[in-house]
Design a protein around this motif. Structure first.
Motif, PDB file in Angstrom:
ATOM      1  N   SER A 135     -45.571 -12.506  13.897  1.00 43.04           N
ATOM      2  CA  SER A 135     -45.550 -11.165  13.333  1.00 43.04           C
ATOM      3  C   SER A 135     -44.302 -11.028  12.464  1.00 43.04           C
ATOM      4  O   SER A 135     -43.179 -11.220  12.940  1.00 43.04           O
ATOM      5  N   VAL A 136     -44.506 -10.730  11.188  1.00 44.21           N
ATOM      6  CA  VAL A 136     -43.404 -10.610  10.226  1.00 44.21           C
ATOM      7  C   VAL A 136     -43.178  -9.137   9.922  1.00 44.21           C
ATOM      8  O   VAL A 136     -44.122  -8.411   9.572  1.00 44.21           O
ATOM      9  N   TYR A 155     -41.160  -2.167   9.369  1.00 46.62           N
ATOM     10  CA  TYR A 155     -42.557  -2.130   8.955  1.00 46.62           C
ATOM     11  C   TYR A 155     -43.205  -3.461   9.342  1.00 46.62           C
ATOM     12  O   TYR A 155     -42.761  -4.531   8.900  1.00 46.62           O
ATOM     13  N   ASP A 156     -44.232  -3.387  10.154  1.00 49.11           N
ATOM     14  CA  ASP A 156     -44.927  -4.599  10.606  1.00 49.11           C
ATOM     15  C   ASP A 156     -45.936  -5.006   9.533  1.00 49.11           C
ATOM     16  O   ASP A 156     -47.066  -4.504   9.496  1.00 49.11           O
ATOM     17  N   LEU A 216     -42.728  -2.349   0.574  1.00 46.66           N
ATOM     18  CA  LEU A 216     -41.979  -1.134   0.855  1.00 46.66           C
ATOM     19  C   LEU A 216     -42.350  -0.023  -0.129  1.00 46.66           C
ATOM     20  O   LEU A 216     -42.427   1.154   0.251  1.00 46.66           O
ATOM     21  N   GLU A 217     -42.577  -0.378  -1.376  1.00 46.49           N
ATOM     22  CA  GLU A 217     -43.027   0.618  -2.341  1.00 46.49           C
ATOM     23  C   GLU A 217     -44.404   1.145  -1.960  1.00 46.49           C
ATOM     24  O   GLU A 217     -44.692   2.341  -2.107  1.00 46.49           O
ATOM     25  N   ARG A 218     -45.260   0.270  -1.473  1.00 42.57           N
ATOM     26  CA  ARG A 218     -46.596   0.691  -1.054  1.00 42.57           C
ATOM     27  C   ARG A 218     -46.513   1.687   0.102  1.00 42.57           C
ATOM     28  O   ARG A 218     -47.316   2.627   0.186  1.00 42.57           O
ATOM     29  N   GLU A 229     -31.909  -0.791  -1.787  1.00 46.63           N
ATOM     30  CA  GLU A 229     -30.743  -1.594  -2.145  1.00 46.63           C
ATOM     31  C   GLU A 229     -30.782  -2.977  -1.493  1.00 46.63           C
ATOM     32  O   GLU A 229     -30.455  -3.979  -2.144  1.00 46.63           O
ATOM     33  N   ARG A 230     -31.180  -3.051  -0.212  1.00 48.85           N
ATOM     34  CA  ARG A 230     -31.225  -4.325   0.494  1.00 48.85           C
ATOM     35  C   ARG A 230     -32.446  -4.355   1.411  1.00 48.85           C
ATOM     36  O   ARG A 230     -32.943  -3.308   1.837  1.00 48.85           O
ATOM     37  N   VAL A 231     -32.902  -5.547   1.707  1.00 48.90           N
ATOM     38  CA  VAL A 231     -34.037  -5.719   2.619  1.00 48.90           C
ATOM     39  C   VAL A 231     -33.665  -6.766   3.662  1.00 48.90           C
ATOM     40  O   VAL A 231     -32.795  -7.618   3.447  1.00 48.90           O
ATOM     41  N   GLN A 232     -34.326  -6.659   4.809  1.00 50.97           N
ATOM     42  CA  GLN A 232     -34.074  -7.590   5.906  1.00 50.97           C
ATOM     43  C   GLN A 232     -35.400  -7.907   6.596  1.00 50.97           C
ATOM     44  O   GLN A 232     -36.200  -7.014   6.863  1.00 50.97           O
ATOM     45  N   TYR A 233     -35.594  -9.205   6.884  1.00 53.70           N
ATOM     46  CA  TYR A 233     -36.800  -9.664   7.581  1.00 53.70           C
ATOM     47  C   TYR A 233     -36.474 -10.050   9.015  1.00 53.70           C
ATOM     48  O   TYR A 233     -35.335 -10.438   9.333  1.00 53.70           O
ATOM     49  N   ARG A 234     -37.485  -9.954   9.852  1.00 47.00           N
ATOM     50  CA  ARG A 234     -37.429 -10.562  11.171  1.00 47.00           C
ATOM     51  C   ARG A 234     -38.850 -10.971  11.571  1.00 47.00           C
ATOM     52  O   ARG A 234     -39.837 -10.412  11.070  1.00 47.00           O
ATOM     53  N   SER A 235     -38.920 -11.955  12.424  1.00 50.23           N
ATOM     54  CA  SER A 235     -40.232 -12.426  12.887  1.00 50.23           C
ATOM     55  C   SER A 235     -40.241 -12.444  14.406  1.00 50.23           C
ATOM     56  O   SER A 235     -39.209 -12.650  15.054  1.00 50.23           O
ATOM     57  N   ARG A 236     -41.427 -12.251  14.944  1.00 54.28           N
ATOM     58  CA  ARG A 236     -41.633 -12.298  16.391  1.00 54.28           C
ATOM     59  C   ARG A 236     -42.758 -13.291  16.651  1.00 54.28           C
ATOM     60  O   ARG A 236     -43.902 -13.070  16.256  1.00 54.28           O
ATOM     61  N   THR A 237     -42.419 -14.414  17.291  1.00 56.95           N
ATOM     62  CA  THR A 237     -43.362 -15.511  17.492  1.00 56.95           C
ATOM     63  C   THR A 237     -43.720 -15.612  18.967  1.00 56.95           C
ATOM     64  O   THR A 237     -42.832 -15.697  19.824  1.00 56.95           O
TER      65      THR A 237
END
Length: 275
Positions: A135-136, A155-156, A216-218, A229-237
């Motif tokens: 899950s990203v 946001y998943d 994010l615009e969507r 200004e900035r974005v950050q990702y995380r994943s759950r495996t």
């Protein structure tokens, strides 16, 4: 009586004359007519036999209709295309085939031809189905109109794609594979400390950043007056539980991987992501 006899004789003579010439003439006429008929028939048959090849022949089409010089050119062009197709199929086959002597020696040349247009993500002889649920998620820092900074929630993105696919008999390729392939691309080109390995690592970061801005615009994450200004990702495996008969034991605890914050280069990045 003389006159009568003379007339009879004359008539008899004429009859005799008519019988004899008639027979002779009839024979001659019949023979001549038959001969003429046979001659005409023979002439017609000969004319027909002489005309058969011309009537049966059809105009040549395709390569056969070309002049010899162009026929040679067409054959050479077909040979070049056939060689190119065989070479392409051979390189793609080596790309998806298990490791062997050729791929070990010429692996760089194979990868240079295959990537990125002809990339294959499956193995011909050793299928490797997905054994994990990934899950990203993404969040953003948004600058507000009053000069402040706010951080959005997570946001998943994987769940959004899942909802778009669920119940859709013909989901788009983007919904099925864009995010998944982008994340796999990032993981395969970064080390355990999230540092890029080679130029493809930087490319994968740029690709993920653009996807984040677009999603994010969507979702209207920035609001009417905000700017991302900035974005950050995380994943759950999470590991997929194997069947009971396999005897394989896997951990059911999820693994979380959180990436550092990435700056977004203003409107140019947003326009690039939208494109």
């Amino acid at each position: 009586m003389d006159a009568y006899g003379t007339g009879s004789d004359a008539r008899q003579g004429r009859g005799d004359d008519q019988d004899v010439p008639a027979g002779a003439g009839g024979g001659t006429g019949s023979t001549g007519a038959a001969g003429s008929t046979r001659a005409a028939g023979s002439t017609g048959a000969e004319a027909g036999a002489a005309g058969e090849p011309g009537e049966a022949a059809e105009p040549r089409t395709g390569v056969a209709a070309l002049s010899p010089r162009y026929q040679v050119g067409a054959v050479i062009a077909l040979a070049v295309v056939a060689v190119a197709v065989c070479a392409h199929l051979g390189l793609v086959f080596l790309h998806v085939a298990p490791s062997n002597t050729l791929t070990k020696k010429h692996g760089a040349a194979v990868d240079e031809w295959v990537f990125p247009e002809f990339e294959q993500n499956w193995k011909l002889f050793a299928p490797n189905p997905l054994q994990q649920n990934v899950s990203v998620q993404v969040r953003a820092e948004v600058s507000t109109a009053d000069g402040g900074i706010r951080t959005t929630g997570w946001y998943d993105l994987s769940a959004e794609d899942g909802r778009a696919i669920d119940g859709n008999p013909a989901p788009s390729h983007t919904q099925q594979n864009e995010l998944r392939r982008a994340w796999d691309f990032f993981v395969s080109t970064h080390d355990s400390d999230d540092r890029p390995v080679g130029l493809r690592g930087a490319l994968s970061e740029s690709y993920l950043r653009r996807i984040a801005v677009l999603r994010l615009e969507r979702n209207d994450a920035a609001g009417p007056d905000g700017v991302v200004e900035r974005v950050q990702y995380r994943s759950r495996t999470t590991n997929v539980e194997p069947p009971p008969w396999s005897g394989v034991k896997v951990s059911d605890r999820p693994t979380v991987r959180q990436l550092p914050w990435w700056p977004v280069s203003g409107e140019s990045e947003k326009k690039g992501g939208a494109a």
